[in-house]
Design a protein around this motif. Structure first.
Motif, PDB file in Angstrom:
ATOM      1  N   ALA A  17      -1.392  -0.037 -19.547  1.00  0.00           N
ATOM      2  CA  ALA A  17      -2.605   0.409 -20.244  1.00  0.00           C
ATOM      3  C   ALA A  17      -3.838   0.152 -19.402  1.00  0.00           C
ATOM      4  O   ALA A  17      -4.738   0.993 -19.304  1.00  0.00           O
ATOM      5  CB  ALA A  17      -2.726  -0.305 -21.589  1.00  0.00           C
ATOM      6  N   LEU A  18      -3.883  -0.986 -18.758  1.00  0.00           N
ATOM      7  CA  LEU A  18      -5.029  -1.304 -17.915  1.00  0.00           C
ATOM      8  C   LEU A  18      -5.099  -0.366 -16.714  1.00  0.00           C
ATOM      9  O   LEU A  18      -6.166   0.078 -16.318  1.00  0.00           O
ATOM     10  CB  LEU A  18      -4.932  -2.752 -17.430  1.00  0.00           C
ATOM     11  N   THR A  19      -3.944  -0.073 -16.139  1.00  0.00           N
ATOM     12  CA  THR A  19      -3.899   0.808 -14.972  1.00  0.00           C
ATOM     13  C   THR A  19      -4.390   2.210 -15.312  1.00  0.00           C
ATOM     14  O   THR A  19      -5.116   2.851 -14.552  1.00  0.00           O
ATOM     15  CB  THR A  19      -2.468   0.894 -14.411  1.00  0.00           C
ATOM     16  N   ASP A  26     -16.120  -0.343 -17.149  1.00  0.00           N
ATOM     17  CA  ASP A  26     -16.963  -1.122 -16.273  1.00  0.00           C
ATOM     18  C   ASP A  26     -16.240  -2.415 -15.884  1.00  0.00           C
ATOM     19  O   ASP A  26     -15.580  -3.037 -16.711  1.00  0.00           O
ATOM     20  CB  ASP A  26     -18.274  -1.444 -16.994  1.00  0.00           C
ATOM     21  N   ALA A  27     -16.375  -2.840 -14.614  1.00  0.00           N
ATOM     22  CA  ALA A  27     -15.702  -4.050 -14.139  1.00  0.00           C
ATOM     23  C   ALA A  27     -16.128  -5.267 -14.941  1.00  0.00           C
ATOM     24  O   ALA A  27     -15.309  -6.136 -15.251  1.00  0.00           O
ATOM     25  CB  ALA A  27     -16.001  -4.264 -12.658  1.00  0.00           C
ATOM     26  N   MET A  48      -4.433 -10.459 -15.964  1.00  0.00           N
ATOM     27  CA  MET A  48      -4.318  -9.009 -15.765  1.00  0.00           C
ATOM     28  C   MET A  48      -5.682  -8.332 -15.818  1.00  0.00           C
ATOM     29  O   MET A  48      -5.981  -7.439 -15.022  1.00  0.00           O
ATOM     30  CB  MET A  48      -3.387  -8.425 -16.821  1.00  0.00           C
ATOM     31  N   TYR A  49      -6.514  -8.766 -16.753  1.00  0.00           N
ATOM     32  CA  TYR A  49      -7.850  -8.178 -16.860  1.00  0.00           C
ATOM     33  C   TYR A  49      -8.721  -8.546 -15.664  1.00  0.00           C
ATOM     34  O   TYR A  49      -9.463  -7.702 -15.134  1.00  0.00           O
ATOM     35  CB  TYR A  49      -8.521  -8.636 -18.157  1.00  0.00           C
ATOM     36  N   VAL A  50      -8.640  -9.788 -15.228  1.00  0.00           N
ATOM     37  CA  VAL A  50      -9.437 -10.213 -14.071  1.00  0.00           C
ATOM     38  C   VAL A  50      -8.970  -9.491 -12.818  1.00  0.00           C
ATOM     39  O   VAL A  50      -9.786  -9.063 -11.988  1.00  0.00           O
ATOM     40  CB  VAL A  50      -9.365 -11.742 -13.901  1.00  0.00           C
ATOM     41  N   ASP A  51      -7.662  -9.319 -12.663  1.00  0.00           N
ATOM     42  CA  ASP A  51      -7.125  -8.538 -11.538  1.00  0.00           C
ATOM     43  C   ASP A  51      -7.726  -7.133 -11.535  1.00  0.00           C
ATOM     44  O   ASP A  51      -8.148  -6.623 -10.487  1.00  0.00           O
ATOM     45  CB  ASP A  51      -5.601  -8.426 -11.634  1.00  0.00           C
ATOM     46  N   SER A  52      -7.764  -6.521 -12.711  1.00  0.00           N
ATOM     47  CA  SER A  52      -8.275  -5.152 -12.815  1.00  0.00           C
ATOM     48  C   SER A  52      -9.758  -5.088 -12.491  1.00  0.00           C
ATOM     49  O   SER A  52     -10.223  -4.154 -11.838  1.00  0.00           O
ATOM     50  CB  SER A  52      -8.024  -4.612 -14.226  1.00  0.00           C
ATOM     51  N   ASP A  57     -14.317  -3.810  -8.558  1.00  0.00           N
ATOM     52  CA  ASP A  57     -15.457  -4.345  -7.803  1.00  0.00           C
ATOM     53  C   ASP A  57     -15.115  -5.747  -7.328  1.00  0.00           C
ATOM     54  O   ASP A  57     -15.092  -6.689  -8.109  1.00  0.00           O
ATOM     55  CB  ASP A  57     -16.706  -4.368  -8.705  1.00  0.00           C
ATOM     56  N   SER A  58     -14.862  -5.882  -6.025  1.00  0.00           N
ATOM     57  CA  SER A  58     -14.505  -7.182  -5.457  1.00  0.00           C
ATOM     58  C   SER A  58     -15.710  -7.876  -4.830  1.00  0.00           C
ATOM     59  O   SER A  58     -15.566  -8.916  -4.188  1.00  0.00           O
ATOM     60  CB  SER A  58     -13.412  -7.009  -4.401  1.00  0.00           C
TER      61      SER A  58
END
Length: 214
Positions: A17-19, A26-27, A48-52, A57-58
């Motif tokens: 779902a996140l993908t 928005d990040a 998972m949310y933090v990865d996304s 935006d890294s």
């Protein structure tokens, strides 16, 4: 279907779902959702949310520190160390030395979890060099020195910590106990009497038995 399988399926669906929706969000929004899950103790979902959010935006390097804490909660200490390292490498803020001191200390704590005490001492030293007024870094390194048998180094660190902040009972207790181990009973009496005067009476009986009253 057992609970582990059900959980893995749930996380798989969440990841899918996140993908599929990540590009439309928005990040910061995604990161804040991960933060909320962190407070609920749902570390795997939060990760998972933090990865996304980092995939979008890294540039917001402090999110790596947050992800490091999540990884540590999940026992993935090597991944946590990698994230803190990214945070250190990307730190460009105006108060850089103070932030770096915190990040090096955080990585030192993680190095202890991987039993790499030499790396932990190295990072604690970098923390001190980045901000010589960080008393917590002196305390942390002193504990590592004690475990490695460097009692003189530990005593020096605790003394420096007290010079920076002489209102921390934990530092006086640590130095008092170290002085007992080193045979400096008068010094231990001075340190432990101070914390007793602050209302921490757990050492009062030791003081009554070992310290002369003038």
């Amino acid at each position: 279907m057992d609970s582990v399988t059900s959980r893995n399926i749930l996380f798989g669906l969440l990841a899918f779902a996140l993908t599929t929706c990540v590009n439309g969000q928005d990040a910061e929004e995604i990161f804040q959702r991960g933060n909320s899950l962190w407070w609920e103790g749902k570390y795997q979902e939060a990760l998972m949310y933090v990865d996304s959010s980092l995939k979008i935006d890294s540039s917001l390097y402090q999110r790596y520190l947050f992800r490091a804490k999540l990884n540590a909660e999940l026992g993935m200490f090597e991944s946590a160390i990698e994230d803190v390292t990214k945070c250190i490498e990307r730190c460009k803020c105006s108060t850089r030395k103070y932030h770096l001191s915190t990040y090096y200390l955080e990585r030192a704590r993680l190095q202890v979890q991987t039993n790499d005490h030499d790396a932990a001492i190295s990072d604690a030293t970098k923390s001190i060099n980045s901000n010589p007024h960080n008393w917590q870094s002196y305390n942390f390194r002193s504990d590592l020195f004690i475990k490695s048998g460097n009692l003189d180094g530990a005593l020096s660190d605790l003394t420096n910590s007290i010079k920076i902040d002489d209102n921390q009972a934990e530092t006086f207790i640590a130095r008092g106990q170290l002085r007992i181990e080193m045979g400096d009973i008068d010094g231990a009496c001075s340190d432990l009497s101070k914390v007793v005067s602050w209302g921490l009476d757990e050492f009062e009986s030791w003081i009554n038995e070992n310290c002369s009253r003038k």
